[in-house]
Design a protein around this motif. Structure first.
Motif, PDB file in Angstrom:
ATOM      1  N   GLU B 252       0.821  -1.209   0.000  1.00 52.92           N
ATOM      2  CA  GLU B 252       0.000   0.000   0.000  1.00 52.92           C
ATOM      3  C   GLU B 252       0.851   1.253   0.000  1.00 52.92           C
ATOM      4  O   GLU B 252       1.571   1.507   0.976  1.00 52.92           O
ATOM      5  N   PRO B 253       0.765   2.066  -1.068  1.00 51.71           N
ATOM      6  CA  PRO B 253       1.434   3.366  -1.027  1.00 51.71           C
ATOM      7  C   PRO B 253       0.873   4.232   0.102  1.00 51.71           C
ATOM      8  O   PRO B 253      -0.331   4.219   0.374  1.00 51.71           O
ATOM      9  N   PHE B 254       1.761   4.960   0.764  1.00 53.05           N
ATOM     10  CA  PHE B 254       1.388   5.875   1.836  1.00 53.05           C
ATOM     11  C   PHE B 254       1.689   7.306   1.410  1.00 53.05           C
ATOM     12  O   PHE B 254       2.542   7.552   0.557  1.00 53.05           O
ATOM     13  N   ALA B 255       0.985   8.234   2.067  1.00 52.00           N
ATOM     14  CA  ALA B 255       1.140   9.644   1.718  1.00 52.00           C
ATOM     15  C   ALA B 255       2.560  10.140   1.964  1.00 52.00           C
ATOM     16  O   ALA B 255       2.971  11.146   1.400  1.00 52.00           O
ATOM     17  N   GLY B 257       5.154   8.878   0.871  1.00 51.59           N
ATOM     18  CA  GLY B 257       6.022   8.531  -0.248  1.00 51.59           C
ATOM     19  C   GLY B 257       6.672   7.161  -0.151  1.00 51.59           C
ATOM     20  O   GLY B 257       7.628   6.872  -0.856  1.00 51.59           O
ATOM     21  N   ARG B 364      -2.981   7.682   3.826  1.00 54.95           N
ATOM     22  CA  ARG B 364      -2.666   6.873   2.647  1.00 54.95           C
ATOM     23  C   ARG B 364      -2.642   7.649   1.332  1.00 54.95           C
ATOM     24  O   ARG B 364      -1.992   7.217   0.390  1.00 54.95           O
ATOM     25  N   GLY B 365      -3.395   8.732   1.238  1.00 56.84           N
ATOM     26  CA  GLY B 365      -3.477   9.481  -0.014  1.00 56.84           C
ATOM     27  C   GLY B 365      -4.534   8.923  -0.931  1.00 56.84           C
ATOM     28  O   GLY B 365      -4.858   7.731  -0.871  1.00 56.84           O
ATOM     29  N   PRO B 366      -5.083   9.774  -1.816  1.00 52.63           N
ATOM     30  CA  PRO B 366      -6.197   9.349  -2.674  1.00 52.63           C
ATOM     31  C   PRO B 366      -5.800   8.318  -3.729  1.00 52.63           C
ATOM     32  O   PRO B 366      -6.645   7.615  -4.268  1.00 52.63           O
ATOM     33  N   GLY B 367      -4.508   8.212  -4.030  1.00 52.58           N
ATOM     34  CA  GLY B 367      -4.085   7.281  -5.072  1.00 52.58           C
ATOM     35  C   GLY B 367      -3.743   5.903  -4.555  1.00 52.58           C
ATOM     36  O   GLY B 367      -3.416   5.006  -5.315  1.00 52.58           O
ATOM     37  N   THR B 368      -3.797   5.726  -3.243  1.00 52.01           N
ATOM     38  CA  THR B 368      -3.317   4.475  -2.656  1.00 52.01           C
ATOM     39  C   THR B 368      -4.082   3.265  -3.179  1.00 52.01           C
ATOM     40  O   THR B 368      -5.210   3.389  -3.665  1.00 52.01           O
TER      41      THR B 368
END
Lengths: 190, 395
Positions: B252-255, B257, B364-368
């Motif tokens: 999972e990408p996190f905000a 980076g 997490r950010g909207p793109g996660t």
């Protein structure tokens, strides 16, 4: 007669001892059978980042391009960027990691996969989905070379084999961090 | 996980077809007609047939809105597979354990069943269990039906590892399936020696093929993908293998980076399963009910809001409240007409509280990726009594 009684008592003691033994859990149950080296190698197809498990054989991007066009392009697009299935090719400017902010950036081999060995491992075990596990080791090395070259990670003529592939550094490697949450469940209170 | 209008129409058409069949089989007065004789295999009442929600080639969801209690009937357990469901003959099945072990060993299914058996009731949840683009006409099963609870029976993996003798320095196991994806995941040795099972039973009978027949790995409380089905091989190692499913996927990408890897544990979550779409309420007392679960142990509290999260009240947790299993909650509410927004939030025994969408987005950010998203979700009761999913924007 005395001897008979003595034997009977002995037998009873033996039974009691056996009963006690059966009530416990042994260190081993003696189940299963030894696996032979041939049986292990027939199944042991995994490849680790340090190269352990990589087989003999080799391939270059030009050979991989031919295989890709006939066996992969239908699902992944002519150049690996078109889909419809996973987009395989593409870099991020400056090799940044914009995925949390931008849902439109596809996770490709070039911008997201942290280990080059994973490409070999996965292609060999699961691709193509119409005939999984059908590629020779040379074909998998060639496809791996093609995908790494298409992503601008290796030179056109670079030979991929068990010595060179583990040395390929992937741009996104540094962005992966292990989960820091406690993974084990809380234990019931006594 | 995208829910399309076509899914909804297909589901509605199926329900109409079932209703027609049912009408033809039911006598006007059952006391005046002798009933059917016993049968070797039972079936659901013809008027109570339920179905999984099938989407594409790799997923079907549990119809959570049609279920009661905490156990998922085995034929309604969700499916997620990466190379289809393989057909494996039990007499040819074997499990190889090798690598950093004293005695590389092959176990048949009969061998596995001769070891001491354990039965444990646990949920299993796919780590990508949220329809982020779901519209108002979304049922609970369509939204988050990739979680199910079963009684799993098998041999503890620690018993098998004791049998083969793990060498010092061992840190990880590679688990490999016998499906067309030959799916692999690396599992820390601590989990293998703790509560992991090699399971061959589900709800009192053999595993369903979709759940890994003849035998699967089962890792209580962890993301479903790591509980490798159709288990054919375990290799003990000093390091993880970095398979595709733990690098390219299930991270999972996190905000900040980074991308979170080996995020096994499923965090606490709850979901109201009724009232929800497509229910229509009548005025008066309404039971708000649903399920809550956590990979961190037991659920200790579920709060209910009927005003969109402004105020909360504790729901009643129905016994048994088992660790790492669905827990049923209930809350009586009087609906007097007018719009209401129903929400639930779970708290587990570590004190963790189910987060809001805003909290998850900040982290997490909207793109996660869709993995490990467990937001508080809501259902809107409209003034005419219709209930729809409270649509959320994640972009």
């Amino acid at each position: 007669m005395t001897r008979g009684i003595r034997q009977g008592v002995f037998a009873a003691l033996l039974l009691a001892a056996a009963g006690a033994a059966f009530a416990q859990s042994p260190a081993r149950y003696g189940l299963g059978r030894a696996a032979t080296p041939a049986e292990i190698s027939a199944l042991d197809i995994d490849v680790r980042p340090d190269g352990a498990g990589l087989p003999d054989g080799s391939g270059v991007s030009s050979a991989g391009a031919t295989i890709y066009a006939s066996k992969c392009a239908r699902c992944h697009g002519a150049t690996g960027k078109e889909g419809p299935n996973d987009v395989l090719v593409g870099r991020v400017p400056g090799d940044g990691f914009p995925f949390a902010a931008d849902p439109k950036v596809p996770h490709t081999i070039g911008n997201y996969w942290p280990y080059a060995t994973t490409v070999f491992d996965y292609v060999r075990r699961a691709m193509p989905t119409t005939a999984p596990g059908s590629l020779t080791n040379d074909e998998v090395y060639a496809l791996t070379a093609f995908l790494l070259h298409a992503n601008g990670i290796i030179e056109a003529g670079a030979v991929m084999d068990k010595a060179s592939l583990p040395k390929v550094a992937m741009p996104a490697r540094k962005y992966f961090v292990p989960d820091t949450r406690t993974q084990t469940a809380a234990k019931p209170k006594p | 996980m995208k829910v399309t209008r076509r899914d909804l129409i297909a589901g509605a058409a199926g329900a109409v077809a079932l209703a027609r069949t049912a009408g033809a089989q039911t006598p006007a007065d059952p006391t005046k007609v002798r009933g059917t004789p016993p049968r070797a295999l039972g079936d659901r009442a013809s008027t109570a047939r339920v179905q999984r929600i099938v989407r594409g080639q790799v997923v079907s969801s549990t119809p959570l809105h049609d279920l009661m209690g905490i156990i998922t009937p085995s034929d309604l357990h969700f499916e997620r597979h990466h190379g289809g469901v393989p057909a494996i003959a039990p007499e040819t099945y074997s499990l190889l354990i090798h690598g950093m072990v004293e005695r590389p060993t092959i176990f048949t299914l009969a061998d596995l069943k001769r070891f001491p058996s354990h039965s444990q009731i646990h949920f299993l949840e796919c780590s990508g269990n949220l329809g982020r683009t779901a519209g108002p006409e979304t049922t609970p099963g369509m939204l988050a039906g990739l979680t199910s609870t079963s009684e799993w029976t098998g041999v503890r993996l620690s018993t098998l590892l004791g049998e083969v003798g793990v060498r010092s320095g061992a840190r990880w196991l590679l688990a490999e399936g016998a499906d067309a994806a030959v799916l692999t995941r690396s599992v820390p040795i601590e989990k293998a020696l703790d509560d992991a099972l090699v399971a061959y039973g589900q709800n009192g009978e053999a595993l369903r093929p979709e759940q890994g027949y003849p035998a699967r790995l089962f890792l209580p409380g962890w993301e479903g993908n790591a509980s490798v089905k159709w288990l054919r091989r375990l290799e003990v190692s000093d390091q993880p293998f970095m398979t595709r499913e733990e690098t390219s996927k299930y991270t999972e990408p996190f905000a900040n980076g980074t991308s979170r890897q080996f995020s096994f544990r499923m965090d606490a979550r709850s979901l109201i399963t009724a009232p929800a779409f497509p229910n229509r309420l009548e005025r008066g007392w309404v039971e708000i009910t649903g399920i809550a679960w956590t990979g961190a142990g037991r659920i200790t509290r579920v709060d209910i809001s009927t005003d969109g999260g402004a105020t909360w009240a504790a729901a009643r947790l129905q016994e048994p409240v088992l660790p790492l299993a669905h827990t049923r909650f209930r809350h009586m509410w009087q609906w007097n007409g007018g719009e209401a927004v129903l929400m639930s939030r779970a708290v587990d025994e570590t004190g963790y509280m189910q987060p809001t969408k805003a909290e998850l987005l900040a982290q997490r950010g909207p793109g996660t990726a869709t993995y490990h998203l467990n937001p508080i979700t809501g259902w809107v009761v409209q003034p005419d009594g219709r209930v729809v999913y409270k649509e959320e924007s994640w972009a």
